[in-house]
Design a protein around this motif. Structure first.
Motif, PDB file in Angstrom:
ATOM      1  N   TYR A   5       0.838  -1.197   0.000  1.00 61.16           N
ATOM      2  CA  TYR A   5       0.000   0.000   0.000  1.00 61.16           C
ATOM      3  C   TYR A   5       0.873   1.247   0.000  1.00 61.16           C
ATOM      4  CZ  TYR A   5      -3.741  -3.183   1.380  1.00 61.16           C
ATOM      5  OH  TYR A   5      -4.656  -4.207   1.427  1.00 61.16           O
ATOM      6  N   LYS A   6       0.365   2.280  -0.624  1.00 61.66           N
ATOM      7  CA  LYS A   6       1.039   3.576  -0.553  1.00 61.66           C
ATOM      8  C   LYS A   6       0.162   4.521   0.258  1.00 61.66           C
ATOM      9  CE  LYS A   6       2.681   7.472  -3.359  1.00 61.66           C
ATOM     10  NZ  LYS A   6       3.653   7.824  -2.331  1.00 61.66           N
ATOM     11  N   THR A   7       0.709   5.014   1.351  1.00 63.32           N
ATOM     12  CA  THR A   7      -0.023   5.976   2.179  1.00 63.32           C
ATOM     13  C   THR A   7       0.126   7.358   1.551  1.00 63.32           C
ATOM     14  OG1 THR A   7       0.465   4.642   4.123  1.00 63.32           O
ATOM     15  CG2 THR A   7      -0.245   6.918   4.513  1.00 63.32           C
ATOM     16  N   VAL A   8      -0.998   8.014   1.328  1.00 63.83           N
ATOM     17  CA  VAL A   8      -0.968   9.325   0.667  1.00 63.83           C
ATOM     18  C   VAL A   8      -1.041  10.426   1.720  1.00 63.83           C
ATOM     19  CG1 VAL A   8      -2.110  10.851  -0.982  1.00 63.83           C
ATOM     20  CG2 VAL A   8      -2.020   8.377  -1.411  1.00 63.83           C
ATOM     21  N   PHE A   9       0.086  11.091   1.921  1.00 61.25           N
ATOM     22  CA  PHE A   9       0.106  12.311   2.723  1.00 61.25           C
ATOM     23  C   PHE A   9       0.117  13.494   1.751  1.00 61.25           C
ATOM     24  CE2 PHE A   9       2.265   9.276   5.678  1.00 61.25           C
ATOM     25  CZ  PHE A   9       1.378   9.361   6.724  1.00 61.25           C
ATOM     26  N   ALA A  10       0.123  14.694   2.286  1.00 58.93           N
ATOM     27  CA  ALA A  10       0.205  15.877   1.438  1.00 58.93           C
ATOM     28  C   ALA A  10       1.250  16.816   2.033  1.00 58.93           C
ATOM     29  CB  ALA A  10      -1.155  16.560   1.347  1.00 58.93           C
TER      30      ALA A  10
END
Lengths: 166, 325
Positions: A5-10
């Motif tokens: 999984y790729k965790t999407v932060f900003a």
């Protein structure tokens, strides 16, 4: 094979806002904004309220360069939301200069009189305590986003119409 | 006319107990939960029912309404609790089929805890994401009392401060969740001057969240008086519709959640709020919301636990929206 999984932060320079789709509703009731956008579009260390519950606040601020020294009669907390930020602390020689009846942070004029306590080096996701009656200031070499847990004070900035979806 | 339409329940076959409080009866079979009251019956898929019941019990009936679905739920009055069928659904109330009964909180909690213990089979964790647990179906088969009695972290000042709620680690049974394997686990560097060791505190908040073993179950990590940072990790669907009795705020930390918003009194759909990393949104005090998180995400729920708000709720003066502009 287990899934990856790729965790999407900003970040202050890479964020993608969501929004509100209404059927029979006023979108302003959801007071919808984005921390990174607020940090990206405001002056360094302006503490903008993005969430308010009676007098309690969550504030967003752009960290860039070195802030003024601040102090508060109550605990506060800060979260580094994207990039590296330092927090420096000074134990006030005379903490009676802090007005216990006043909520929210207060900017100090010049350098505080007191003993250096040290510093905390934070990066994305790190949360630090800003202890009551302890002077602190932030430093960041490049623009970064701070999220602060505090209480509304005289210097806290509210500009809801500028930051929220309408 | 015979209005009892509940399918036949045979506990001697399934091994489950039935539970009763006031005029409500709760039964289960291999696939469904049945709630009966003097005005009729309601049935729910047992997995959804147990996931909702788990939150109602773990959160002590929470703030306001915990709606298991559009028909059945509880409303917390802090010391006593309404249990209702149809009371917050326009068609049920219009047909006068709705029914509500009030119970002392501790008496209702005892019944709900006993039900949850008896109806949760070995291998099914109602706190877990569906991909991370077994299923709820079938006949009575063991229990998961250890899982359903787990306690969330509740900081008094900040997690990780000596004497306060502990941080999560491999050593204390909180490995990094499979969906957050890429989350940085580094800790802040604390450089304290001599004499100030132990006075500066910081930790990796996102790493703490990446080690959450449950979904849709907030902990408390930092406290400013009654301002509570209640982060949680979310995956799949919030098992309840939460009908708040006060304003609540969401700050999306990572990934995405889509919130379905309904009218708190009628269950009529009002809006959809899509939140991505960094988004901030208030939830007005007159709505119900249910979140859907396609991938495990990090959400900061921000609550105000002030006694002042309790008084305002009782007086009917609690703000419905936090600010107007």
């Amino acid at each position: 094979m287990s899934a990856e999984y790729k965790t999407v932060f900003a970040s202050i320079d890479d964020y993608r806002k969501g929004g509100v789709h209404c059927l029979n509703e006023d979108p302003k009731r959801y007071v919808f904004s984005n921390l990174y956008e607020v940090a990206a579009t405001n002056a360094p260390y302006d503490r903008i309220v993005v969430a308010k519950n009676l007098d309690y606040t969550i504030e967003a601020a752009r960290a860039e360069g070195t802030s003024d020294w601040m102090v508060c009669a109550h605990d506060e907390f800060v979260v580094a939301m994207d990039y590296d930020v330092e927090v420096h602390f000074v134990k006030l020689a005379d903490d009676s200069i802090v007005d216990e009846d006043k909520d929210g942070f207060v900017t100090l004029q010049g350098n505080p009189d007191g003993q250096k306590m040290g510093r905390i080096l934070m990066t994305r996701g790190h949360q630090a305590l800003l202890p009551e009656k302890t002077a602190y200031r932030f430093h960041s070499n490049k623009p970064a986003t701070l999220m602060l847990q505090s209480i509304l004070g005289e210097e806290t900035i509210e500009k809801w119409a500028d930051i929220c979806l309408k | 006319m015979n209005t009892n339409l509940k399918p036949t329940i045979d506990n001697t076959q399934t091994g489950y107990e039935s539970f009763k409080i006031g005029n409500f009866t709760f039964d289960r079979d291999e696939y469904f939960a049945y709630i009966s009251c003097p005005n009729g019956e309601h049935m729910m898929s047992i997995d959804a029912f147990l996931r909702a019941m788990m939150r109602d019990v773990a959160w002590g009936f929470f703030y306001g309404t915990v709606a298991f679905d559009d028909v059945f739920g509880t409303t917390n009055h802090y010391g006593n609790v309404d249990v209702f069928i149809g009371s917050q659904h326009a068609e049920w109330t219009k047909a006068e089929r709705d029914y509500l009964e009030n119970f002392k909180s501790d008496e209702l909690m005892d019944v709900f805890k006993a039900l949850l213990s008896d109806w949760t089979n070995e291998g099914f964790d109602p706190f877990a994401a569906p991909q991370e647990t077994g299923n709820a179906w079938g006949r009575n088969n063991g229990n998961e009392d250890k899982l359903i009695s787990r306690q969330r972290e509740v900081a008094k000042r900040m997690v990780g401060i000596p004497g306060d709620a502990p941080l999560r680690s491999d050593e204390n049974g909180y490995p990094v969740n499979r969906a957050f394997a890429d989350v940085d686990q580094s800790q802040p560097v604390i450089e304290a001057e001599p004499g100030f060791e132990g006075e500066l505190h910081a930790y990796n908040f996102f790493a703490f969240l990446s080690r959450s073993d449950v979904t849709w179950n907030p902990s408390i990590v930092s406290v400013v008086r009654q301002s509570l940072f209640c982060p949680t990790t979310e995956e799949y669907i919030l098992p309840i519709d939460h009908g708040n009795d006060r304003v609540e705020w969401f700050i999306q930390i990572s990934d995405e959640i889509v919130w379905d918003i309904k009218d708190g009194k009628t269950s009529a759909p009002l809006a959809t709020v899509t939140m991505r990393a960094g988004d901030v949104s208030a939830q007005p005090a007159d709505i119900r919301h249910q979140g859907q998180s396609p991938k495990r995400s990090m959400l900061l729920v921000w609550e105000n636990g002030s006694p002042e708000i309790m008084d305002m709720i009782k007086d009917g003066t609690v703000p419905i929206v936090p600010v107007t502009f």
